[in-house]
Design an enzyme around this catalytic site. Sequence first.
Site, PDB file in Angstrom:
ATOM      1  CB  THR A  41      -3.692   4.866   5.977  1.00 50.81           C
ATOM      2  OG1 THR A  41      -3.015   5.867   5.219  1.00 50.81           O
ATOM      3  CG2 THR A  41      -5.141   4.890   5.558  1.00 50.81           C
ATOM      4  CG  ASP A  57      -1.621   8.479   3.071  1.00 51.64           C
ATOM      5  OD1 ASP A  57      -0.968   9.278   3.761  1.00 51.64           O
ATOM      6  OD2 ASP A  57      -1.102   7.659   2.298  1.00 51.64           O
ATOM      7  CG  ASP A 105      -1.449  -2.111  -1.062  1.00 53.53           C
ATOM      8  OD1 ASP A 105      -2.457  -2.245  -1.789  1.00 53.53           O
ATOM      9  OD2 ASP A 105      -0.437  -1.482  -1.414  1.00 53.53           O
ATOM     10  N   GLY A 125       3.282   2.054   7.047  1.00 50.20           N
ATOM     11  CA  GLY A 125       3.714   3.291   7.686  1.00 50.20           C
ATOM     12  C   GLY A 125       3.035   3.539   9.019  1.00 50.20           C
ATOM     13  NE  ARG A 182       6.720   1.368   4.088  1.00 51.66           N
ATOM     14  CZ  ARG A 182       5.578   2.069   4.092  1.00 51.66           C
ATOM     15  NH1 ARG A 182       4.518   1.613   3.461  1.00 51.66           N
ATOM     16  NH2 ARG A 182       5.505   3.221   4.733  1.00 51.66           N
TER      17      ARG A 182
END
Lengths: 549, 549
Positions: free
Chosen positions: A200, A202, A173, A78, A142
């Site tokens: 990321t 996140d 990942d 992402g 991805r």
Amino acid sequence: MKKSALQAARAAYQPKLPIVLQSAVKIVEGEPTHSVADQDEIKHLFPNTYGLPQITFEKNTAPAAGKPVNVGVILSGGQAPGGHNVISGLFDGIKKIHRDSRLFGFVMGPGGLVDHNYIELTAPIIDEYRNTGGFDIIGSGRTKLEKKEQFDKGLEIIKELGIKAIVIIGGDDSNTNAAVLAEYYKEIGADVQVIGCPKTIDGDLKNECIETSFGFDTATKVYSEVIGNIQRDCNSAKKYWHFIKLMGRSASHIALECALQTQPNVCIISEEVEAKNLSLQDVVNNIADTVARRAQDGNNFGIVLIPEGLIEFIPAMKNLIAELNDMLARNAKQFAALDAAAQREFVLKNLSKENADVFASLPEGVARQLTLDRDPHGNVQVSLIETEKLLSEMVGKRLAKMKEEGRFNGKFSALHHFFGYEGRCADPSNFDADYCYALGYNAACLINAGVTGYMSTVRNLSKPVVQWQPGGIPITMMMNMERRNDQLKPVIQKALVRLDGAPFLKFASKRDQWAVETCYMYPGPIQYFGPTEVCDQPSMTLRYEHQGK
Amino acid sequence: MKKSALQAARAAYQPKLPIVLQSAVKIVEGEPTHSVADQDEIKHLFPNTYGLPQITFEKNTAPAAGKPVNVGVILSGGQAPGGHNVISGLFDGIKKIHRDSRLFGFVMGPGGLVDHNYIELTAPIIDEYRNTGGFDIIGSGRTKLEKKEQFDKGLEIIKELGIKAIVIIGGDDSNTNAAVLAEYYKEIGADVQVIGCPKTIDGDLKNECIETSFGFDTATKVYSEVIGNIQRDCNSAKKYWHFIKLMGRSASHIALECALQTQPNVCIISEEVEAKNLSLQDVVNNIADTVARRAQDGNNFGIVLIPEGLIEFIPAMKNLIAELNDMLARNAKQFAALDAAAQREFVLKNLSKENADVFASLPEGVARQLTLDRDPHGNVQVSLIETEKLLSEMVGKRLAKMKEEGRFNGKFSALHHFFGYEGRCADPSNFDADYCYALGYNAACLINAGVTGYMSTVRNLSKPVVQWQPGGIPITMMMNMERRNDQLKPVIQKALVRLDGAPFLKFASKRDQWAVETCYMYPGPIQYFGPTEVCDQPSMTLRYEHQGK
């Protein structure tokens, strides 16, 4: 893309560099490292790249003359603000080593390496993308680099282009895969280095050596901007409860950071819900109690922040979903033949008593969604559940009951929002612009140092940029063994919100006040040109984490 | 509220004033005015305030000494960025007239006047809110000032506080009511002036004299910021079509402005849909054709902007909704007794053939929603329809059919967004901060000039602030007679998007290119401290409208 006025002005921004990276560097090796857990297994799986030392850089007063180096770069997963600056930092870094160095970008993610889909990133292209958001310079994807055939196929183009090192910009990942790739190329003696960069929004790729992943700072500032706007609206109209879901399935760092920035009435932290073993109804009751408490003061309005991944952190829901996945897989045909009402009966009859009770307690639409829309592996697609609407619907029901009992005498009207895509491609904040540029520049130094299986790290991030400390850590150091698709795999450990960490403790110490009073903060849009206290502040999470140190 | 770093820095911003307002002014009266239509009726309804002259101000070299003036101010309707600056401009304006002037704010909208709910706005309060978004300084509300009893009740507190003038900050409806109030107070000789200020993010309160309503500039910049972010994400991931609905039920100015700023692949303009008498299926087919065209180039991604009010502009939908409202009102009991399937049959049987066909063509969920959730007047709540999901669902079906016919060979995956509350309470852009401050300051000058039933106007807005022209126009000048709840009423004519206007023509000349190519622009977040070309540009709508003049 044609530049806007802001982008044109912003293109001239020269990211600040740590003082160490402002001249030639030499490597300083620390002690050998160990993985965070499962040392024997990880060591066994990474015989060639396990146990390497941490690296820091210091000034090199007598550097050897550099040689041209060809490097390949990949954006994985992402989008996160600042990816273009990692690439421009990397570009400037390898050009500093030698002006004839070349940078190749593999297109649309790791798949570009396997499919030999690449472009050369020249100075005019790089200049076009400095300080911009998005991953559109080469696109992202991805595709998972996991198989020997992919590695071998990639090696063909690597050899063809004379590439010495691959830089993979990605999340946990992707960096796990970078470590596997590094190990493989080392094992077969391919003479190709692999370096990772921590990306990321996140914020869940962090540890003692990686203080934050890039993009978190900018994305949370964008979300906090719009939350701040909605809060001000909420406090002007005084008639709605806004339920705002925020991206981030695996951890609640985004919700927590936005709460610290904006001071909403309620913010749910998934990790706490799990630790306290709360049920969905518990979460609902807590919100309803806050609504009722505010109504006593005549405040029939408020803000609730919800992390996207909440449902999967509620132990009872996790158990229900696991049994549902299993039970429906066993009875797929029989189930499909039934009509909606019969399907519901079927589920209730075939679940264990405990899970059937949880299922029965859910609003019918949500319960039904849990039995439909399965992913290719036959699993419930939890991300399709509109948690913000689920919660507000259940809160509404709870309040209706409390009203009957004379425990709620206000009004409750809800509006819903979900913010995610709004923040992933914003132009990077000064923090992310500087951090990303340093990560990329530093990656060039790691390449020049000849190491592989390392992640580019820049530390001391709550200090001014000149004091930042560049270096690298072996990716294996962050790994442990986890079950994925029924197999034990070596993976980078995800960083969840620590309930004993300074950011959560700060939030926890304030939230009762924020619930009852109206303490909304309005951080406003990211500023690029103003005073330093407006433009250059890192995230609150980072600041609180560093305050204790 | 505690100030953020941005707000603290921004508090020091001194809005620029037109040169004319920088010293004492005298009034210059123009020709008598007429209403835009229905002159006889409007004149008959407003015998005391009809036909007044337009007003401009010019420098007064020999001003008389001012006397203290008490003024009441009301925020009416939905929030719009800059409301606090109107109030601070008004405050500074009346203090300039005399230091003993006082400002009273009626709380939570026009209802505060009727209920005698007010606070005095003193310098410390005003200073706290300068250059901030939101209406929270005194709150806003939607009580309609329409009845004699309300006016009389209001007059009690006006007299009690010695108020000489009421300033109503609102949209077309609120200013219509301001005109009625002005007429009434004039008629009964109450000696209270009423002045309006043009507010609405929707941009539909404008005409030859009111170049834009305040808040439109800031709100559309916030929406364009997040649209720009999503576009960049879309062009990086290259796998989604984002359907983005934008607030604004009555007109498509917001969608059009955002399209001009961000250059999406599709933007629907409701006024054009109506003018061309398009059906919902026509709109869907047009989008599907664009999706298919982009898929030919391998671009399975894109952006669609949708104005919130679209459904009500589609003639066939308007007819269907009108007949549904009527038919269901007549058969309410019978209808309520049926189950869902039978209700659908009932509707199909009892509608005219034409409307039954339209009803049958809708996705079942939407069709059902049209028969449920009625407002207190028994009408369909069109705003509850999630137009963005309705369209993407129908586009998906259309594309599936086109795929069968070999006319579409791509992928189609949709995501949805709705932006509205995110923009209404942002800190005002420099444009809105200056414009609003000038509107408020100018309102004080109109009060000092003794006029009533006027709207504060500031013109020449695409020029630098010093050249802006302050003045006022009689509100009756903007009125015509329209049917509301089955009665002919005098109301301010809403400004819809003109299909022969420069902004739409610019869009229309570019949209075919934007549809096929990827021409996304990234305006970025509002900047307050940077270079003037970044910080001080008015909306594209305003710039294009003025270019031709």
